[in-house]
Design a protein around this motif. Structure first.
Motif, PDB file in Angstrom:
ATOM      1  N   GLY A   1      12.575  -9.940  -3.781  1.00 18.99           N
ATOM      2  CA  GLY A   1      12.311  -9.212  -2.699  1.00 18.99           C
ATOM      3  C   GLY A   1      13.236  -7.934  -2.443  1.00 18.99           C
ATOM      4  O   GLY A   1      12.610  -7.008  -1.833  1.00 18.99           O
ATOM      5  N   ARG A   2      14.302  -8.069  -3.149  1.00 18.39           N
ATOM      6  CA  ARG A   2      15.270  -6.893  -2.957  1.00 18.39           C
ATOM      7  C   ARG A   2      14.677  -5.805  -3.684  1.00 18.39           C
ATOM      8  O   ARG A   2      14.706  -4.685  -3.365  1.00 18.39           O
ATOM      9  CB  ARG A   2      16.626  -7.288  -3.314  1.00 18.39           C
ATOM     10  CG  ARG A   2      17.784  -6.185  -3.410  1.00 18.39           C
ATOM     11  CD  ARG A   2      19.189  -6.756  -4.116  1.00 18.39           C
ATOM     12  NE  ARG A   2      19.912  -5.640  -3.880  1.00 18.39           N
ATOM     13  CZ  ARG A   2      20.202  -4.683  -4.843  1.00 18.39           C
ATOM     14  NH1 ARG A   2      19.170  -4.750  -6.150  1.00 18.39           N
ATOM     15  NH2 ARG A   2      20.944  -3.809  -5.038  1.00 18.39           N
ATOM     16  N   ALA A   3      14.363  -6.327  -4.900  1.00 21.22           N
ATOM     17  CA  ALA A   3      13.601  -5.188  -5.714  1.00 21.22           C
ATOM     18  C   ALA A   3      12.571  -4.540  -5.283  1.00 21.22           C
ATOM     19  O   ALA A   3      12.202  -3.324  -5.425  1.00 21.22           O
ATOM     20  CB  ALA A   3      13.348  -5.770  -7.344  1.00 21.22           C
ATOM     21  N   ILE A   4      11.676  -5.222  -4.581  1.00 25.52           N
ATOM     22  CA  ILE A   4      10.464  -4.959  -4.077  1.00 25.52           C
ATOM     23  C   ILE A   4      10.614  -3.875  -3.011  1.00 25.52           C
ATOM     24  O   ILE A   4      10.057  -2.766  -2.838  1.00 25.52           O
ATOM     25  CB  ILE A   4       9.432  -5.838  -3.583  1.00 25.52           C
ATOM     26  CG1 ILE A   4       8.914  -6.831  -4.774  1.00 25.52           C
ATOM     27  CG2 ILE A   4       8.477  -5.553  -2.570  1.00 25.52           C
ATOM     28  CD1 ILE A   4       8.267  -8.034  -4.566  1.00 25.52           C
ATOM     29  N   ALA A   5      11.661  -4.309  -2.068  1.00 24.18           N
ATOM     30  CA  ALA A   5      11.979  -3.234  -0.926  1.00 24.18           C
ATOM     31  C   ALA A   5      12.529  -1.924  -1.500  1.00 24.18           C
ATOM     32  O   ALA A   5      12.141  -0.931  -0.734  1.00 24.18           O
ATOM     33  CB  ALA A   5      13.097  -3.964  -0.110  1.00 24.18           C
ATOM     34  N   LEU A   6      13.592  -2.148  -2.417  1.00 22.19           N
ATOM     35  CA  LEU A   6      13.902  -0.750  -2.803  1.00 22.19           C
ATOM     36  C   LEU A   6      12.894   0.118  -3.564  1.00 22.19           C
ATOM     37  O   LEU A   6      12.676   1.349  -3.258  1.00 22.19           O
ATOM     38  CB  LEU A   6      15.049  -0.905  -3.983  1.00 22.19           C
ATOM     39  CG  LEU A   6      16.314  -1.615  -3.223  1.00 22.19           C
ATOM     40  CD1 LEU A   6      17.216  -1.982  -4.364  1.00 22.19           C
ATOM     41  CD2 LEU A   6      17.093  -0.434  -2.311  1.00 22.19           C
ATOM     42  N   GLU A   7      11.757  -0.451  -4.221  1.00 17.31           N
ATOM     43  CA  GLU A   7      10.934   0.203  -5.103  1.00 17.31           C
ATOM     44  C   GLU A   7       9.930   0.972  -4.229  1.00 17.31           C
ATOM     45  O   GLU A   7       9.630   2.094  -4.253  1.00 17.31           O
ATOM     46  CB  GLU A   7      10.200  -0.864  -5.900  1.00 17.31           C
ATOM     47  CG  GLU A   7       9.106  -0.179  -6.757  1.00 17.31           C
ATOM     48  CD  GLU A   7       9.307   0.600  -7.928  1.00 17.31           C
ATOM     49  OE1 GLU A   7       8.438   1.479  -8.223  1.00 17.31           O
ATOM     50  OE2 GLU A   7      10.696   0.496  -8.340  1.00 17.31           O
ATOM     51  N   LEU A   8       9.557   0.245  -3.012  1.00 22.47           N
ATOM     52  CA  LEU A   8       8.579   0.771  -2.114  1.00 22.47           C
ATOM     53  C   LEU A   8       9.259   1.818  -1.063  1.00 22.47           C
ATOM     54  O   LEU A   8       8.518   2.633  -0.550  1.00 22.47           O
ATOM     55  CB  LEU A   8       7.947  -0.410  -1.347  1.00 22.47           C
ATOM     56  CG  LEU A   8       7.133  -1.325  -2.203  1.00 22.47           C
ATOM     57  CD1 LEU A   8       6.583  -2.478  -1.047  1.00 22.47           C
ATOM     58  CD2 LEU A   8       6.075  -0.596  -2.940  1.00 22.47           C
ATOM     59  N   ALA A   9      10.512   1.622  -0.750  1.00 21.12           N
ATOM     60  CA  ALA A   9      11.367   2.852  -0.181  1.00 21.12           C
ATOM     61  C   ALA A   9      11.420   4.004  -0.883  1.00 21.12           C
ATOM     62  O   ALA A   9      11.200   5.006  -0.396  1.00 21.12           O
ATOM     63  CB  ALA A   9      12.735   1.938   0.512  1.00 21.12           C
ATOM     64  N   ALA A  10      11.769   3.774  -2.016  1.00 16.55           N
ATOM     65  CA  ALA A  10      11.907   4.990  -3.088  1.00 16.55           C
ATOM     66  C   ALA A  10      10.590   5.559  -3.009  1.00 16.55           C
ATOM     67  O   ALA A  10      10.517   6.793  -3.439  1.00 16.55           O
ATOM     68  CB  ALA A  10      12.181   4.398  -4.292  1.00 16.55           C
ATOM     69  N   ALA A  11       9.227   4.975  -2.948  1.00 16.23           N
ATOM     70  CA  ALA A  11       8.090   5.522  -3.148  1.00 16.23           C
ATOM     71  C   ALA A  11       7.513   6.133  -2.057  1.00 16.23           C
ATOM     72  O   ALA A  11       6.495   6.877  -1.598  1.00 16.23           O
ATOM     73  CB  ALA A  11       7.054   4.393  -3.572  1.00 16.23           C
ATOM     74  N   GLY A  12       8.512   6.055  -0.543  1.00 16.96           N
ATOM     75  CA  GLY A  12       8.056   6.900   0.338  1.00 16.96           C
ATOM     76  C   GLY A  12       7.695   5.934   1.759  1.00 16.96           C
ATOM     77  O   GLY A  12       7.232   6.591   2.784  1.00 16.96           O
ATOM     78  N   HIS A  13       7.538   4.630   1.417  1.00 15.65           N
ATOM     79  CA  HIS A  13       7.021   3.861   2.330  1.00 15.65           C
ATOM     80  C   HIS A  13       8.204   3.548   3.512  1.00 15.65           C
ATOM     81  O   HIS A  13       9.281   3.759   3.011  1.00 15.65           O
ATOM     82  CB  HIS A  13       6.457   2.363   1.961  1.00 15.65           C
ATOM     83  CG  HIS A  13       5.458   2.880   0.931  1.00 15.65           C
ATOM     84  ND1 HIS A  13       4.063   3.144   1.374  1.00 15.65           N
ATOM     85  CD2 HIS A  13       5.346   2.654  -0.431  1.00 15.65           C
ATOM     86  CE1 HIS A  13       3.118   3.562   0.171  1.00 15.65           C
ATOM     87  NE2 HIS A  13       3.917   2.793  -0.752  1.00 15.65           N
ATOM     88  N   THR A  14       7.811   3.001   4.707  1.00 16.15           N
ATOM     89  CA  THR A  14       8.494   2.493   5.791  1.00 16.15           C
ATOM     90  C   THR A  14       8.449   1.057   5.254  1.00 16.15           C
ATOM     91  O   THR A  14       7.589   0.077   5.444  1.00 16.15           O
ATOM     92  CB  THR A  14       8.030   2.978   6.965  1.00 16.15           C
ATOM     93  OG1 THR A  14       7.939   3.960   7.422  1.00 16.15           O
ATOM     94  CG2 THR A  14       9.032   2.087   7.952  1.00 16.15           C
ATOM     95  N   VAL A  15       9.638   0.191   5.038  1.00 17.53           N
ATOM     96  CA  VAL A  15       9.874  -0.860   4.542  1.00 17.53           C
ATOM     97  C   VAL A  15      10.873  -1.610   5.547  1.00 17.53           C
ATOM     98  O   VAL A  15      11.856  -1.318   5.883  1.00 17.53           O
ATOM     99  CB  VAL A  15      10.391  -1.144   3.236  1.00 17.53           C
ATOM    100  CG1 VAL A  15      10.798  -2.441   2.675  1.00 17.53           C
ATOM    101  CG2 VAL A  15       9.450  -0.234   1.921  1.00 17.53           C
ATOM    102  N   ILE A  16      10.207  -2.717   5.957  1.00 16.34           N
ATOM    103  CA  ILE A  16      10.907  -3.633   6.940  1.00 16.34           C
ATOM    104  C   ILE A  16      11.597  -4.725   5.739  1.00 16.34           C
ATOM    105  O   ILE A  16      10.568  -5.591   5.504  1.00 16.34           O
ATOM    106  CB  ILE A  16      10.317  -4.313   7.966  1.00 16.34           C
ATOM    107  CG1 ILE A  16       9.870  -3.258   8.910  1.00 16.34           C
ATOM    108  CG2 ILE A  16      11.388  -5.091   8.739  1.00 16.34           C
ATOM    109  CD1 ILE A  16       8.597  -2.647   8.675  1.00 16.34           C
ATOM    110  N   ALA A  17      12.804  -4.927   5.622  1.00 16.75           N
ATOM    111  CA  ALA A  17      13.259  -5.862   4.525  1.00 16.75           C
ATOM    112  C   ALA A  17      14.080  -6.956   5.484  1.00 16.75           C
ATOM    113  O   ALA A  17      14.758  -6.761   6.203  1.00 16.75           O
ATOM    114  CB  ALA A  17      14.285  -5.295   3.844  1.00 16.75           C
TER     115      ALA A  17
END
Length: 255
Positions: free
Chosen positions: A13-29
């Motif tokens: 979950g942590r890695a997914i949240a960071l990856e998707l935020a880095a890709a420009g998405h709005t992530v709710i972790a």
């Protein structure tokens, strides 16, 4: 896109949240450990996208519904749900485990996933768009000693994901069950062995397992596919892992 990731305080979950935020998405972790969420938000402060956090225990159905309603009011409609929260407890045979461990796995791996899906899905159907990515496991496909309820819970996720797609025929909502094998660098085995670091380390000794970052990259890949493509399930293992032979118990009395 607005993406909700459960179980984001560690591991996948942590890695997914960071990856998707880095890709420009709005992530709710989301996750239970507030201090871990604060650390995650600080790490993602310079990401191309936005990472916000919500403390959430997915085993509490009312809290799930209230949190998701608040997110959709204050952040926006959830485009993608990554049902990642889950755990394994113990490797003892079924006849000698604590019932509490079974109940904990059912509450988190099955009920938590159901609560989040149930809260998000109606909005996706109204908007006729969305994506639900469920974290399963090869343990849901292949039995091994000590897997009992953990493996059964992942088999549930596998079949539930397929049945969701059957119900969602005619909509533009995608559902994928992502099913990793041996994966190191997370809290998975430490949690399974209830803090016994030696047992947890022994699981990966002499191997090159998958990593949480590998899983995060696959989630990003799935999200990036054209909207008309649905990957029903994706099973992956490291090359150091394969399928075991059938187990046969032999005793002199059976000759």
């Amino acid at each position: 896109m607005i993406i909700l990731v459960t179980g984001a305080t560690a591991g996948f979950g942590r890695a997914i949240a960071l990856e998707l935020a880095a890709a420009g998405h709005t992530v709710i972790a989301s996750g239970r450990r507030r201090s871990r969420l604060d650390q995650l938000a600080a790490e993602a402060a310079d990401a191309a996208g936005t990472l916000v956090t919500r403390a959430l225990d997915v085993t509490r159905s009312l809290a799930v519904g209230e949190t998701i309603a608040e997110i959709e009011r204050n952040v926006g409609p959830i485009d993608i749900l990554v049902n990642n929260a889950g755990l394994a407890l113990g490797l003892a045979p079924a006849q000698s485990v604590e019932l509490d461990d079974w109940e904990n796995m059912v509450d988190t791996n099955i009920k938590g996933l159901l609560y989040c899906t149930h809260a998000v899905l109606p909005g996706m159907v109204r908007r006729d768009r969305g994506y639900i990515i469920n974290l399963g496991s090869v343990a849901g496909n292949y039995p091994y000693p000590g897997s009992h309820v953990y493996g059964a819970s992942k088999a549930f996720i596998h079949q539930f994901s397929r049945n969701l797609r059957a119900d969602l025929l005619g909509t533009r909502i995608r559902v994928t069950c992502l099913e990793p094998g041996l994966c190191g660098g997370t809290e998975f085995s430490l949690t399974r062995f209830k803090g016994d670091a030696d047992k947890a380390e022994a699981v990966y000794r002499g191997t090159k397992p998958l990593t949480a970052e590998d899983i995060a990259q696959l989630v990003a890949y799935l999200i990036g596919l054209p909207a008309h493509i649905n990957v029903n399930q994706m099973e992956l293992m490291p090359t150091c892992q394969a399928f075991g032979p059938f187990a046969v118990s032999r005793t002199r009395d059976m000759q």
